[in-house]
Motif scaffolding. Sequence first.
Motif: not given
Length: 241
Positions: A2, A174-175, A197, A202, A204, A223
Amino acid sequence: MTYAFTHRGVRTGLEENTLIAFQRAVDLGITHLESDVHASADGTVYLFHDETLDRVTDATGEFSTFSDTQLAAVRAGDEPLCTLDELLDAFPHALVNVDVKDERVIGPLAELIERRAAHRQIALAAFATARTTAVANLLSAPIRRSPGQREMVLIWLCAHLFGWVPRRLIHNFWAVQVPLKQGFLPVATRRFIRAVQRAGAQVHVWVIDDEPRMRLLMERGVDAIMSDNAPLLVKVLGSQA
């Protein structure tokens, strides 16, 4: 493993989103910075969260109505306001996650990214995916993005009902950036994190300021964690095997 995001920098008072607040975070070894962006009346992109200056500065009024000359005299916790250009100049190796706060900043932000060729240094977030999409559509190269609230509801439902997320919901991102809970509703569960995932993005989690929840999220395999307490987060993450 992380990693850490500092949320609006490290501050002791009202100096959020100022250069000194982010300098303190970088001095701790943090390389991922989170901020918010608004445009001035002159079209300059500033790090600033609120629509008005009232809460954290010595001025009052709607941010977007102030010129750069006027904003130069404004202080947030005795610190000058910071432009996105200034932040990127100061920390050229940091990744800057920016929340696109309204439609007025879309064009200026895209112009800045293109001018600086900062496509790999900046990541985009917003409450509404339409705002990050609008910025991305003005760019000559891909950029990291996270989905807005509408898409996040679909992603959450798929993750918790089926244990998987269709790649078509997440392939542009991306996340995903989420709270640990939304009211009484759990969001960043182990099931959710694994499903996202596996789909290739990712997870967050924001904004986590206490050690028990930081360790809980680390154990779940998140992440990244965003925090207003960067010194504590760096300490806790330092205990990772």
